[in-house]
Design a protein around this motif. Structure first.
Motif, short mmCIF file in Angstrom:
data_model
loop_
_atom_site.label_atom_id
_atom_site.label_comp_id
_atom_site.label_asym_id
_atom_site.label_seq_id
_atom_site.Cartn_x
_atom_site.Cartn_y
_atom_site.Cartn_z
N LEU A 1 0.82 -1.21 0.00
CA LEU A 1 0.00 0.00 0.00
C LEU A 1 0.86 1.27 0.00
O LEU A 1 0.33 2.38 0.10
N ALA B 1 1.88 3.26 -2.05
CA ALA B 1 1.61 3.63 -3.43
C ALA B 1 2.55 4.75 -3.90
O ALA B 1 2.84 5.68 -3.16
N GLY C 1 -0.80 1.89 -12.80
CA GLY C 1 -1.24 2.43 -11.54
C GLY C 1 -0.10 2.84 -10.61
O GLY C 1 1.03 3.07 -11.04
N GLY D 1 -8.27 -2.02 -4.69
CA GLY D 1 -8.69 -1.13 -3.61
C GLY D 1 -10.15 -1.29 -3.23
O GLY D 1 -10.68 -0.48 -2.46
N MET E 1 -11.89 1.90 -2.87
CA MET E 1 -11.16 2.56 -3.95
C MET E 1 -11.17 1.69 -5.19
O MET E 1 -11.58 0.51 -5.15
N LEU F 1 -5.58 -0.40 -7.45
CA LEU F 1 -4.43 0.43 -7.09
C LEU F 1 -3.29 0.29 -8.10
O LEU F 1 -2.80 1.28 -8.63
N TRP F 2 -2.86 -0.93 -8.33
CA TRP F 2 -1.74 -1.14 -9.24
C TRP F 2 -1.74 -2.57 -9.78
O TRP F 2 -2.39 -3.44 -9.22
N LEU G 1 -5.52 6.23 1.31
CA LEU G 1 -4.74 5.13 1.88
C LEU G 1 -4.17 5.46 3.25
O LEU G 1 -3.74 4.57 3.98
#
Length: 275
Positions: free
Chosen positions: A27, A29, A101, A193, A198, A201-202, A240
């Motif tokens: 997380l 990010a 992401g 997410g 969310m 994320l990636w 986050l």
């Protein structure tokens, strides 16, 4: 600036930079614009060739076998960073790794340093993934069963983090199951997410012929429970902040900067899927 708007900060200090750990590391990010900043630094330290336009940053190995592309225009919409290998300047891609992401920059660093190291040791291995290369064959995973749930089926091998955020999926040899929009993708590593309210994320994907040493380096970093270590201030999406544990490190514990391009070898403990 993203960093200014979304920074986590610590009290100022006259003793030098402040460092914190961020956990879980998946997380931690990192905005795609910071991936581009990292690639500039990687090119400078490695001696790779960098060419930049307003939209595209291209970083190529001196032998032109490995090319990294960062697409500024795709930062908000999709696959903004691609690493590919080819036999030469005019050759077709033999394999691709694609990042989308807010991939933690530590994953990109570990991946690019591993590519650089393996290319230096055995250029043919980095392109063709031939047996006898510097990477472990087949792929092995070191899994903490308290942190990751394993599910193995006829077509697919999957790992899921205990909090349901990260999924690792591998399409088994011979399976026609499609993991991604690219039918050649055989490994998919992603953080969703949804449980945090969310969007995705990636995501990191690898195509079928990616050398195991390259896949292993990334999996090893993703499955490692160690927190990310960042200098302050560090940027995170505001949503986050409640889900990331931040712990300040004493100044003597701060990591030492190094220009070395030799990554820590990935774990090779047996226990995961083989390909």
């Amino acid at each position: 600036m993203y960093l200014e708007e979304h920074a986590i900060t610590t009290p100022s200090s006259d003793s030098g930079p402040q460092w914190v750990t961020l956990s879980p590391h998946y997380l931690a990010a990192t905005p795609p614009s910071d991936h581009r900043t990292y690639l500039h630094a990687f090119a400078e330290v490695s001696g790779w060739k960098a060419h930049e336009s307003e939209r595209m940053l291209t970083v190529a190995s001196p032998c032109d076998r490995v090319v990294i592309r960062h697409d500024q225009q795709a930062q908000q919409t999709g696959e903004h960073l691609t690493i590919s290998a080819r036999s030469g300047l005019d050759g077709k891609d033999r394999w691709r790794a694609v990042l989308s992401g807010v991939v933690p920059v530590e994953y990109l660093l570990h991946l690019t340093l591993q590519v650089h190291h393996v290319l230096d040791v055995d250029p043919d291995y980095i392109v063709y993934g031939l047996d006898g290369g510097p990477g472990p064959e087949p792929i092995f995973l070191d899994i903490d069963e308290d942190s990751w749930a394993l599910e193995a089926g006829e077509d697919l091998f999957m790992l899921g983090s205990a909090d349901g955020i990260v999924t690792v999926a591998n399409r088994r040899d011979g399976s026609t199951l499609q993991l991604d929009a690219d039918p050649d993708v055989s490994w998919h590593i992603g953080a969703s997410g949804r449980s945090l309210g969310m969007k995705a994320l990636w995501r990191i994907t690898f195509t079928e012929d990616t050398p195991p040493a390259i896949v292993n380096a990334t999996l090893d970093k993703v499955l490692d429970d160690s927190p990310a270590v960042r200098a302050m201030p560090t940027s995170l999406p505001p949503a986050l902040h409640p889900h990331v544990r931040v712990q300040q490190l004493p100044t003597p514990s701060a990591p030492t900067a190094s220009a070395s391009l030799r990554p820590t070898p990935p774990s090779t403990t047996p226990g995961g899927p083989s390909r």
